[in-house]
Design a protein around this motif. Structure first.
Motif, PDB file in Angstrom:
ATOM      1  N   THR A   1       0.844  -1.186   0.000  1.00  0.00           N
ATOM      2  CA  THR A   1       0.000   0.000   0.000  1.00  0.00           C
ATOM      3  C   THR A   1       0.883   1.241   0.000  1.00  0.00           C
ATOM      4  O   THR A   1       2.086   1.169   0.207  1.00  0.00           O
ATOM      5  N   ARG A   2       0.248   2.369  -0.155  1.00  0.00           N
ATOM      6  CA  ARG A   2       0.981   3.623  -0.235  1.00  0.00           C
ATOM      7  C   ARG A   2       0.959   4.359   1.099  1.00  0.00           C
ATOM      8  O   ARG A   2       1.115   5.556   1.143  1.00  0.00           O
ATOM      9  N   GLY A   3       0.736   3.655   2.171  1.00  0.00           N
ATOM     10  CA  GLY A   3       0.724   4.312   3.467  1.00  0.00           C
ATOM     11  C   GLY A   3      -0.681   4.544   3.961  1.00  0.00           C
ATOM     12  O   GLY A   3      -1.652   4.143   3.338  1.00  0.00           O
ATOM     13  N   ASN A   4      -0.768   5.191   5.105  1.00  0.00           N
ATOM     14  CA  ASN A   4      -2.056   5.362   5.761  1.00  0.00           C
ATOM     15  C   ASN A   4      -2.772   6.647   5.390  1.00  0.00           C
ATOM     16  O   ASN A   4      -3.881   6.865   5.820  1.00  0.00           O
ATOM     17  N   PHE A   5      -2.147   7.516   4.628  1.00  0.00           N
ATOM     18  CA  PHE A   5      -2.786   8.772   4.278  1.00  0.00           C
ATOM     19  C   PHE A   5      -2.783   8.924   2.776  1.00  0.00           C
ATOM     20  O   PHE A   5      -1.770   8.691   2.126  1.00  0.00           O
ATOM     21  N   VAL A   6      -3.918   9.285   2.247  1.00  0.00           N
ATOM     22  CA  VAL A   6      -4.044   9.528   0.821  1.00  0.00           C
ATOM     23  C   VAL A   6      -4.287  11.016   0.643  1.00  0.00           C
ATOM     24  O   VAL A   6      -5.193  11.588   1.251  1.00  0.00           O
ATOM     25  N   ASP A   7      -3.473  11.651  -0.160  1.00  0.00           N
ATOM     26  CA  ASP A   7      -3.602  13.082  -0.418  1.00  0.00           C
ATOM     27  C   ASP A   7      -4.933  13.356  -1.111  1.00  0.00           C
ATOM     28  O   ASP A   7      -5.233  12.758  -2.141  1.00  0.00           O
ATOM     29  N   THR A   8      -5.737  14.236  -0.536  1.00  0.00           N
ATOM     30  CA  THR A   8      -7.027  14.563  -1.162  1.00  0.00           C
ATOM     31  C   THR A   8      -6.986  15.898  -1.898  1.00  0.00           C
ATOM     32  O   THR A   8      -8.019  16.435  -2.255  1.00  0.00           O
ATOM     33  N   SER A   9      -5.790  16.414  -2.156  1.00  0.00           N
ATOM     34  CA  SER A   9      -5.725  17.683  -2.893  1.00  0.00           C
ATOM     35  C   SER A   9      -6.283  17.533  -4.306  1.00  0.00           C
ATOM     36  O   SER A   9      -6.663  18.523  -4.925  1.00  0.00           O
ATOM     37  N   GLY A  10      -6.356  16.300  -4.808  1.00  0.00           N
ATOM     38  CA  GLY A  10      -6.944  16.065  -6.123  1.00  0.00           C
ATOM     39  C   GLY A  10      -8.459  16.095  -6.125  1.00  0.00           C
ATOM     40  O   GLY A  10      -9.080  16.011  -7.179  1.00  0.00           O
ATOM     41  N   ALA A  11      -9.076  16.227  -4.938  1.00  0.00           N
ATOM     42  CA  ALA A  11     -10.541  16.229  -4.825  1.00  0.00           C
ATOM     43  C   ALA A  11     -11.064  17.637  -5.093  1.00  0.00           C
ATOM     44  O   ALA A  11     -11.561  18.309  -4.207  1.00  0.00           O
ATOM     45  N   VAL A  12     -10.917  18.061  -6.343  1.00  0.00           N
ATOM     46  CA  VAL A  12     -11.367  19.400  -6.720  1.00  0.00           C
ATOM     47  C   VAL A  12     -12.551  19.285  -7.670  1.00  0.00           C
ATOM     48  O   VAL A  12     -12.669  18.320  -8.419  1.00  0.00           O
ATOM     49  N   GLY A  13     -13.421  20.275  -7.608  1.00  0.00           N
ATOM     50  CA  GLY A  13     -14.563  20.279  -8.507  1.00  0.00           C
ATOM     51  C   GLY A  13     -15.669  21.133  -7.962  1.00  0.00           C
ATOM     52  O   GLY A  13     -15.600  21.643  -6.842  1.00  0.00           O
TER      53      GLY A  13
ATOM     54  N   GLU B   1     -13.937  14.175   1.832  1.00  0.00           N
ATOM     55  CA  GLU B   1     -12.526  13.868   1.618  1.00  0.00           C
ATOM     56  C   GLU B   1     -12.086  12.673   2.457  1.00  0.00           C
ATOM     57  O   GLU B   1     -11.367  11.792   1.977  1.00  0.00           O
ATOM     58  N   THR B   2     -12.515  12.614   3.720  1.00  0.00           N
ATOM     59  CA  THR B   2     -12.156  11.482   4.576  1.00  0.00           C
ATOM     60  C   THR B   2     -12.762  10.200   4.031  1.00  0.00           C
ATOM     61  O   THR B   2     -12.090   9.150   3.994  1.00  0.00           O
ATOM     62  N   GLN B   3     -13.999  10.245   3.597  1.00  0.00           N
ATOM     63  CA  GLN B   3     -14.646   9.048   3.071  1.00  0.00           C
ATOM     64  C   GLN B   3     -13.979   8.576   1.781  1.00  0.00           C
ATOM     65  O   GLN B   3     -13.833   7.366   1.557  1.00  0.00           O
ATOM     66  N   LEU B   4     -13.532   9.501   0.937  1.00  0.00           N
ATOM     67  CA  LEU B   4     -12.789   9.112  -0.267  1.00  0.00           C
ATOM     68  C   LEU B   4     -11.484   8.419   0.120  1.00  0.00           C
ATOM     69  O   LEU B   4     -11.124   7.380  -0.448  1.00  0.00           O
ATOM     70  N   GLN B   5     -10.770   8.995   1.082  1.00  0.00           N
ATOM     71  CA  GLN B   5      -9.535   8.369   1.569  1.00  0.00           C
ATOM     72  C   GLN B   5      -9.798   6.966   2.087  1.00  0.00           C
ATOM     73  O   GLN B   5      -9.022   6.035   1.835  1.00  0.00           O
ATOM     74  N   PHE B   6     -10.906   6.809   2.839  1.00  0.00           N
ATOM     75  CA  PHE B   6     -11.209   5.522   3.440  1.00  0.00           C
ATOM     76  C   PHE B   6     -11.520   4.473   2.376  1.00  0.00           C
ATOM     77  O   PHE B   6     -11.144   3.300   2.534  1.00  0.00           O
TER      78      PHE B   6
END
Length: 162
Positions: free
Chosen positions: A1-13, A95-100
């Motif tokens: 995996t890529r770690g426990n945190f996923v960058d949500t800066s891409g969640a734009v719109g 954003e948290t739900q997308l990360q999850f």
């Protein structure tokens, strides 16, 4: 995996659907077709509303993916809350739900990450996410509606970028 945190800066719109689509594409884990397939499912489940509660009597599912608190379902709502609390995040935020979702896909093999990433069409991606990740009652799956939503997401948000 890529770690426990996923960058949500891409969640734009301009709305939650566009934010989710852009987020999934920005992770570089999913193709635009796969990202649209995920979003088509989330629209069917919750209309992409992170605070919505299930309309089914006594079910108690919550959020964009309708995480269920029941032990028979693995208490995925409790897992979302634990994930959020351990990272000082608001479990009720988009954003948290997308990360999850990404976290669950990367850490729980039976939720279908490998199959989803190997899918070659929007229809296949939508069906895999429905059957592996969402796992709705087959009588309520409405796969055709999920695919229709996914096509709308793809046509609306991917072609804007192209």
């Amino acid at each position: 995996t890529r770690g426990n945190f996923v960058d949500t800066s891409g969640a734009v719109g301009s709305d939650n659907v566009e934010k989710a689509f852009n987020f999934f594409v920005s992770t570089n884990l999913f193709t635009p077709e796969q990202s649209a397939g995920i979003c088509g499912n989330l629209i069917q489940e919750s209309n992409m509303n992170p605070t919505i509660k299930s309309g089914f009597a006594g079910e108690g599912s919550v959020g964009i993916a309708q995480w269920n608190p029941g032990q028979a379902a693995g208490n995925r709502l409790g897992q979302l809350k634990d994930f959020s609390n351990s990272r000082n995040l608001d479990w009720g935020s988009l954003e948290t739900q997308l990360q999850f979702i990404v976290y669950e896909l990367e850490t729980v093999s039976y939720l279908g990450m490998a199959q989803l990433r190997s899918s070659r069409s929007l229809e296949e991606a939508t069906t895999i996410f429905s059957r592996k990740y969402e796992r709705p009652d087959p009588n309520h799956e409405r796969i055709g509606q999920r695919i229709s939503y996914a096509k709308d997401v793809y046509e609306t948000y991917y072609h804007q970028q192209g």
